[in-house]
Design a protein around this motif. Structure first.
Motif, PDB file in Angstrom:
ATOM      1  N   TYR A 199     -65.974 -44.030  97.912  1.00  0.00           N
ATOM      2  CA  TYR A 199     -64.533 -44.303  97.955  1.00  0.00           C
ATOM      3  C   TYR A 199     -64.258 -45.802  97.948  1.00  0.00           C
ATOM      4  CZ  TYR A 199     -59.669 -44.291  99.480  1.00  0.00           C
ATOM      5  OH  TYR A 199     -58.315 -44.499  99.561  1.00  0.00           O
ATOM      6  N   LEU A 200     -65.077 -46.555  98.680  1.00  0.00           N
ATOM      7  CA  LEU A 200     -64.910 -48.018  98.690  1.00  0.00           C
ATOM      8  C   LEU A 200     -65.110 -48.597  97.291  1.00  0.00           C
ATOM      9  CD1 LEU A 200     -66.800 -48.910 101.993  1.00  0.00           C
ATOM     10  CD2 LEU A 200     -64.336 -48.617 101.649  1.00  0.00           C
ATOM     11  N   MET A 201     -66.085 -48.048  96.565  1.00  0.00           N
ATOM     12  CA  MET A 201     -66.312 -48.500  95.194  1.00  0.00           C
ATOM     13  C   MET A 201     -65.119 -48.142  94.305  1.00  0.00           C
ATOM     14  SD  MET A 201     -68.360 -50.060  93.086  1.00  0.00           S
ATOM     15  CE  MET A 201     -70.041 -50.084  93.708  1.00  0.00           C
ATOM     16  N   SER A 202     -64.552 -46.959  94.489  1.00  0.00           N
ATOM     17  CA  SER A 202     -63.394 -46.557  93.683  1.00  0.00           C
ATOM     18  C   SER A 202     -62.200 -47.464  93.963  1.00  0.00           C
ATOM     19  CB  SER A 202     -63.035 -45.092  93.962  1.00  0.00           C
ATOM     20  OG  SER A 202     -62.430 -44.943  95.241  1.00  0.00           O
ATOM     21  N   GLN A 203     -62.057 -47.879  95.234  1.00  0.00           N
ATOM     22  CA  GLN A 203     -60.975 -48.812  95.566  1.00  0.00           C
ATOM     23  C   GLN A 203     -61.215 -50.182  94.932  1.00  0.00           C
ATOM     24  OE1 GLN A 203     -60.899 -48.557  99.955  1.00  0.00           O
ATOM     25  NE2 GLN A 203     -58.801 -47.823  99.755  1.00  0.00           N
ATOM     26  N   LYS A 204     -62.462 -50.619  94.969  1.00  0.00           N
ATOM     27  CA  LYS A 204     -62.797 -51.931  94.423  1.00  0.00           C
ATOM     28  C   LYS A 204     -62.449 -52.022  92.944  1.00  0.00           C
ATOM     29  CE  LYS A 204     -66.717 -55.074  93.738  1.00  0.00           C
ATOM     30  NZ  LYS A 204     -68.157 -55.315  93.993  1.00  0.00           N
ATOM     31  N   PHE A 205     -62.747 -50.964  92.202  1.00  0.00           N
ATOM     32  CA  PHE A 205     -62.512 -50.990  90.756  1.00  0.00           C
ATOM     33  C   PHE A 205     -61.229 -50.274  90.341  1.00  0.00           C
ATOM     34  CE2 PHE A 205     -67.234 -51.371  91.059  1.00  0.00           C
ATOM     35  CZ  PHE A 205     -67.329 -52.643  90.520  1.00  0.00           C
ATOM     36  N   GLN A 206     -60.477 -49.741  91.343  1.00  0.00           N
ATOM     37  CA  GLN A 206     -59.191 -49.096  91.073  1.00  0.00           C
ATOM     38  C   GLN A 206     -59.321 -47.926  90.100  1.00  0.00           C
ATOM     39  OE1 GLN A 206     -56.057 -50.183  92.671  1.00  0.00           O
ATOM     40  NE2 GLN A 206     -57.746 -50.974  93.926  1.00  0.00           N
ATOM     41  N   VAL A 207     -60.334 -47.089  90.331  1.00  0.00           N
ATOM     42  CA  VAL A 207     -60.539 -45.907  89.488  1.00  0.00           C
ATOM     43  C   VAL A 207     -60.921 -44.722  90.374  1.00  0.00           C
ATOM     44  CG1 VAL A 207     -61.250 -47.195  87.430  1.00  0.00           C
ATOM     45  CG2 VAL A 207     -62.980 -46.478  89.078  1.00  0.00           C
ATOM     46  N   LEU A 208     -60.505 -43.519  89.990  1.00  0.00           N
ATOM     47  CA  LEU A 208     -60.903 -42.265  90.641  1.00  0.00           C
ATOM     48  C   LEU A 208     -60.727 -42.281  92.155  1.00  0.00           C
ATOM     49  CD1 LEU A 208     -64.191 -41.179  88.780  1.00  0.00           C
ATOM     50  CD2 LEU A 208     -61.863 -40.371  88.409  1.00  0.00           C
ATOM     51  N   GLN A 209     -59.710 -42.948  92.650  1.00  0.00           N
ATOM     52  CA  GLN A 209     -59.529 -43.014  94.103  1.00  0.00           C
ATOM     53  C   GLN A 209     -59.177 -41.648  94.688  1.00  0.00           C
ATOM     54  OE1 GLN A 209     -57.429 -46.742  95.507  1.00  0.00           O
ATOM     55  NE2 GLN A 209     -57.152 -47.021  93.318  1.00  0.00           N
ATOM     56  N   GLY A 210     -58.344 -40.899  93.991  1.00  0.00           N
ATOM     57  CA  GLY A 210     -57.991 -39.557  94.463  1.00  0.00           C
ATOM     58  C   GLY A 210     -59.185 -38.626  94.473  1.00  0.00           C
ATOM     59  N   ALA A 211     -59.941 -38.622  93.382  1.00  0.00           N
ATOM     60  CA  ALA A 211     -61.109 -37.746  93.281  1.00  0.00           C
ATOM     61  C   ALA A 211     -62.174 -38.125  94.300  1.00  0.00           C
ATOM     62  CB  ALA A 211     -61.690 -37.804  91.867  1.00  0.00           C
ATOM     63  N   SER A 212     -62.347 -39.406  94.544  1.00  0.00           N
ATOM     64  CA  SER A 212     -63.351 -39.858  95.510  1.00  0.00           C
ATOM     65  C   SER A 212     -62.984 -39.433  96.928  1.00  0.00           C
ATOM     66  CB  SER A 212     -63.503 -41.379  95.441  1.00  0.00           C
ATOM     67  OG  SER A 212     -63.955 -41.791  94.174  1.00  0.00           O
ATOM     68  N   ASP A 249     -64.011 -43.545  81.138  1.00  0.00           N
ATOM     69  CA  ASP A 249     -64.610 -44.767  80.614  1.00  0.00           C
ATOM     70  C   ASP A 249     -65.846 -45.142  81.442  1.00  0.00           C
ATOM     71  OD1 ASP A 249     -63.777 -46.080  82.980  1.00  0.00           O
ATOM     72  OD2 ASP A 249     -61.882 -46.682  82.072  1.00  0.00           O
ATOM     73  N   GLY A 250     -66.499 -46.244  81.060  1.00  0.00           N
ATOM     74  CA  GLY A 250     -67.759 -46.605  81.696  1.00  0.00           C
ATOM     75  C   GLY A 250     -67.644 -46.883  83.180  1.00  0.00           C
ATOM     76  N   VAL A 251     -66.576 -47.579  83.592  1.00  0.00           N
ATOM     77  CA  VAL A 251     -66.410 -47.909  85.008  1.00  0.00           C
ATOM     78  C   VAL A 251     -66.096 -46.654  85.820  1.00  0.00           C
ATOM     79  CG1 VAL A 251     -65.077 -49.234  86.689  1.00  0.00           C
ATOM     80  CG2 VAL A 251     -65.657 -50.249  84.472  1.00  0.00           C
ATOM     81  N   SER A 252     -65.154 -45.834  85.343  1.00  0.00           N
ATOM     82  CA  SER A 252     -64.824 -44.590  86.036  1.00  0.00           C
ATOM     83  C   SER A 252     -66.031 -43.653  86.082  1.00  0.00           C
ATOM     84  CB  SER A 252     -63.654 -43.887  85.338  1.00  0.00           C
ATOM     85  OG  SER A 252     -62.490 -44.685  85.358  1.00  0.00           O
ATOM     86  N   GLY A 253     -66.770 -43.610  84.967  1.00  0.00           N
ATOM     87  CA  GLY A 253     -67.956 -42.760  84.916  1.00  0.00           C
ATOM     88  C   GLY A 253     -69.026 -43.210  85.900  1.00  0.00           C
ATOM     89  N   SER A 254     -69.135 -44.513  86.117  1.00  0.00           N
ATOM     90  CA  SER A 254     -70.112 -45.041  87.073  1.00  0.00           C
ATOM     91  C   SER A 254     -69.776 -44.602  88.490  1.00  0.00           C
ATOM     92  CB  SER A 254     -70.158 -46.572  86.994  1.00  0.00           C
ATOM     93  OG  SER A 254     -70.581 -47.006  85.723  1.00  0.00           O
ATOM     94  N   VAL A 255     -68.491 -44.673  88.853  1.00  0.00           N
ATOM     95  CA  VAL A 255     -68.068 -44.248  90.188  1.00  0.00           C
ATOM     96  C   VAL A 255     -68.238 -42.741  90.336  1.00  0.00           C
ATOM     97  CG1 VAL A 255     -66.099 -44.086  91.769  1.00  0.00           C
ATOM     98  CG2 VAL A 255     -66.494 -46.183  90.463  1.00  0.00           C
ATOM     99  N   PHE A 256     -67.893 -41.998  89.294  1.00  0.00           N
ATOM    100  CA  PHE A 256     -68.070 -40.536  89.301  1.00  0.00           C
ATOM    101  C   PHE A 256     -69.530 -40.175  89.537  1.00  0.00           C
ATOM    102  CE2 PHE A 256     -69.239 -36.652  87.097  1.00  0.00           C
ATOM    103  CZ  PHE A 256     -68.269 -35.746  87.483  1.00  0.00           C
ATOM    104  N   ALA A 257     -70.430 -40.798  88.798  1.00  0.00           N
ATOM    105  CA  ALA A 257     -71.853 -40.497  88.926  1.00  0.00           C
ATOM    106  C   ALA A 257     -72.399 -40.933  90.284  1.00  0.00           C
ATOM    107  CB  ALA A 257     -72.633 -41.177  87.800  1.00  0.00           C
TER     108      ALA A 257
END
Length: 319
Positions: free
Chosen positions: A279-292, A98-106
């Motif tokens: 990783y901090l961003m992934s924690q903040k939005f609770q997405v892709l924490q493992g991948a980060s 989704d958009g939030v997960s994709g933002s952290v991925f990018a």
């Protein structure tokens, strides 16, 4: 072929001591069982005191250095935008995020560890004369990339973005000790005067420990992350970060005729491992924490080879 091998071996040889310091820090936590509180305290000291002093010292003598070609900002941040947009596309089409997960991925594909890793690596591979160019990138790095991802996440969530969110990002960047150290150094440099001895001596002592300490504390921090889920996404993030971004930076630098010194600096910074802010961003939005977390570990290890490889290729290309 022999020349290629010799150049690559030389670049890796220069990098080995840096990564041995990272391994030392990793071992202090994983083997010697140093507590997390020590890691946190050393990280805080390094980020709030040692590295700002180092950058203040360098930038206070900026008036003695040849002028830095500011077009390096276009090469570096232009690549960030292009790779970020490509990362969003990969996230949506290949991983169906989704958009939030994709933002952290990018973000993982463009946000480098340019403070704890980039500064020491640039110092060893490119010399002290590279640090003014590094500092110029650091001044804008947090502001531009945090603004980019803030807009991206808010747009994904609400379909628009707010100026207060951008304002908070700007304030946090200005209050960053690294940025404060750089700006204070530039301000003193404008006076075209050396630092008084009573200031220069302690600042220089702290500056001398900044690079090795940052690498040890980076290793200690990495020991806190575990390889877990999201391996496919983490592999893709590593490819974006370690291969695509430095290639795009090099292409843009070549296209605008950026001088060799600045070109090497921005390619080196672009080839650095994924920054902990992802990783901090992934924690903040609770997405892709493992991948980060996994991409942090993998990219740090792999950059020991990919960064020297890019420096070797650039040396051969411009020779």
């Amino acid at each position: 072929m022999a020349e290629l091998t010799e150049q690559l071996t030389h670049q890796i040889y220069l990098s080995v001591p840096l990564f041995l310091l990272i391994i030392t820090g990793y071992g202090l936590v994983r083997i010697a069982r140093w507590p997390e509180s020590v890691t946190e305290a050393l990280n805080r000291f390094c980020f709030n005191v040692a590295l700002p002093c180092m950058l203040f010292k360098v930038m206070s003598e900026f008036y003695k250095s040849p002028p830095v070609d500011a077009r390096l900002l276009f090469a570096f941040f232009g690549s960030c935008l292009l790779v970020y947009l490509f990362g969003r596309l990969v996230a949506a089409k290949l991983f169906h995020l989704d958009g939030v997960s994709g933002s952290v991925f990018a973000l993982g594909g463009v946000f480098s560890n340019n403070v704890m890793l980039g500064i020491p690596v640039a110092t060893i591979l490119l010399g002290q004369e590279s640090l003014p160019s590094v500092a110029l990138v650091l001044v804008f790095n947090g502001l531009i990339l945090w603004t980019l991802v803030t807009i991206s996440v808010e747009w994904a969530r609400t379909g628009n973005f707010s100026l207060p969110g951008i304002g908070r990002t700007l304030v946090s960047v200005i209050r960053n000790p690294i940025i404060i150290g750089i700006l204070l150094g530039i301000s003193w440099s404008a006076l075209h005067q050396p630092l008084p001895y009573v200031v220069s001596a302690p600042v220089s002592m702290l500056a001398q420990i900044a690079a090795p300490l940052s690498l040890v504390t980076l290793g200690m921090s990495l020991a806190g992350y575990k390889i877990c889920d999201g391996l496919r996404e983490s592999y893709a993030i590593c490819v974006l970060k370690l291969i695509l971004q430095p290639l795009v930076i090099w292409l843009l630098a070549w296209a605008i005729g950026l001088p060799l010194q600045e070109s090497k600096v921005v390619v080196l910074l672009g080839s650095m491992a994924v920054g902990v802010n992802v990783y901090l961003m992934s924690q903040k939005f609770q997405v892709l924490q493992g991948a980060s977390a996994t991409s942090l570990l993998f990219s740090t290890v792999l950059s020991a080879l990919t960064t020297p490889l890019f420096m070797m290729l650039m040396t051969l290309y411009y020779s």
